[in-house]
Write a protein that holds these residues in place. Structure first.
Motif, short mmCIF file in Angstrom:
data_model
loop_
_atom_site.label_atom_id
_atom_site.label_comp_id
_atom_site.label_asym_id
_atom_site.label_seq_id
_atom_site.Cartn_x
_atom_site.Cartn_y
_atom_site.Cartn_z
N LYS A 151 48.69 14.27 13.93
CA LYS A 151 47.74 14.45 15.74
C LYS A 151 46.87 15.10 15.18
O LYS A 151 45.40 14.72 16.33
CB LYS A 151 48.40 14.83 16.40
N CYS A 152 46.59 15.99 14.34
CA CYS A 152 45.23 16.72 13.69
C CYS A 152 43.94 15.57 13.25
O CYS A 152 44.54 15.15 12.34
CB CYS A 152 45.22 17.77 12.53
N THR A 153 42.84 15.64 13.77
CA THR A 153 41.77 14.72 13.22
C THR A 153 40.46 15.54 12.73
O THR A 153 39.89 14.54 11.79
CB THR A 153 40.79 14.36 15.15
N CYS B 38 38.38 17.67 13.45
CA CYS B 38 37.06 17.74 14.58
C CYS B 38 37.07 19.45 14.60
O CYS B 38 35.59 19.91 14.40
CB CYS B 38 37.79 17.37 15.59
N SER C 123 37.54 22.15 16.24
CA SER C 123 36.90 22.70 17.41
C SER C 123 38.33 23.88 18.18
O SER C 123 37.87 24.70 18.54
CB SER C 123 37.79 21.38 18.29
N CYS C 124 39.17 23.63 16.58
CA CYS C 124 39.92 25.18 16.97
C CYS C 124 38.88 26.09 16.24
O CYS C 124 39.32 27.80 16.96
CB CYS C 124 41.34 25.10 16.09
N ASN D 219 36.04 26.96 18.43
CA ASN D 219 36.25 27.53 19.91
C ASN D 219 36.64 29.40 19.74
O ASN D 219 36.71 30.33 20.25
CB ASN D 219 36.97 27.16 20.93
N SER E 38 42.03 24.26 23.23
CA SER E 38 41.20 23.37 23.19
C SER E 38 40.79 22.69 21.76
O SER E 38 40.05 21.32 21.31
CB SER E 38 39.83 24.41 22.30
N CYS E 39 42.19 22.26 21.07
CA CYS E 39 42.42 21.47 20.43
C CYS E 39 42.10 19.91 21.16
O CYS E 39 43.59 19.64 21.49
CB CYS E 39 44.27 21.68 19.86
N ILE E 40 42.08 18.90 20.41
CA ILE E 40 41.62 17.74 21.27
C ILE E 40 42.73 16.89 20.34
O ILE E 40 42.79 16.05 21.73
CB ILE E 40 40.50 16.91 20.33
N GLY E 41 43.39 17.05 19.30
CA GLY E 41 44.37 15.88 19.34
C GLY E 41 45.64 17.15 19.59
O GLY E 41 46.54 15.75 19.84
#
Length: 231
Positions: free
Chosen positions: A42-44, A46, A48-49, A52, A167-170
């Motif tokens: 699932k990790c993209t 991105c 974000s982690c 943030n 904050s994990c988008i995926g």
């Protein structure tokens, strides 16, 4: 620094992962047993982690507490990519604790989180060298303590999740108490094939992975420098 060709060679020459036993991992302890699960499917990538976490904990550039490396993998369809998060593994047998000459690094008995007592820390950076996961980021000037993940203790005290999870988008990161049979981390480990990095080292990490390929050698990945790897 690794280029694409070197990455593929590492994949081809790697050895297989072995899964961790759910029965052993989920054995109850007297207190809480905090852990994190990364589902790399699932990790993209991105970041974000990472972003943030750096904002939440006010870390300096280059001393991020959590990172995500991009891996090139070969399969029957050609070249595939996965994103591999890495941070402090909050080990059951942490080598960083043994390396600290003043006992500034310790494992909390109430929940298993490995933390640094900044008042005791003498900035020797011994712990950064002792960590096989490269999860502790040293201060080259030796003026400040090393940086590492502490599962956002300040947020846990307020009933919040670690900021990287929130904050994990995926929705690839999960956090919770392994002693709680209803927690997501307990159920994920119970019902999936899970892995840890450097299992043979005997550190007994509390970061678990779902979806990792079985044909690459984790030790080589952890020792590699992934900065600008694609260039």
């Amino acid at each position: 620094m690794l280029d694409r060709r070197t990455l593929l060679k590492l994949i081809a020459s790697g050895t297989a992962f072995t899964t961790v036993s759910p029965k052993v991992v989920l054995a109850k302890t007297p207190d809480k047993h905090y852990a994190m699960v990364f589902d790399v499917r699932k990790c993209t990538g991105c970041l974000s982690c990472t972003v943030n976490c750096s904002i939440e904990n006010q870390t300096e550039p280059g001393r991020e507490r959590t990172v995500v490396n991009q891996l090139s993998l070969t399969n029957d369809d050609g070249v595939a990519m996965i994103a591999l998060p890495n941070q402090c593994n909050h080990c059951e047998n942490p080598t960083c604790v043994k390396a600290c000459p003043v006992k500034a690094t310790y494992k909390r008995p109430e929940d298993g989180i490995v933390v640094i007592d900044y008042d005791k820390c003498i900035h020797c950076m011994n712990c950064t060298k002792a960590c096989a996961y490269g999860a502790r980021k040293p201060d080259p000037t030796h003026k400040n303590p090393p940086e590492k993940c502490n599962f956002c203790i300040h947020r846990l005290q307020e009933g919040l999740l670690p900021v990287c999870v929130e904050s994990c988008i995926g929705v690839a990161r999960y956090f919770g108490d392994l002693n709680d049979e209803n927690s997501e981390v307990h159920q994920l480990i119970k019902n999936n094939k899970t892995y840890v990095l450097l299992q043979s080292a005997g550190t007994k990490p509390n970061i678990f992975y779902i979806g990792l390929p079985e044909n690459f050698e984790d030790k080589k990945w952890l020792q590699a420098d992934f900065k600008n790897w694609q260039r």
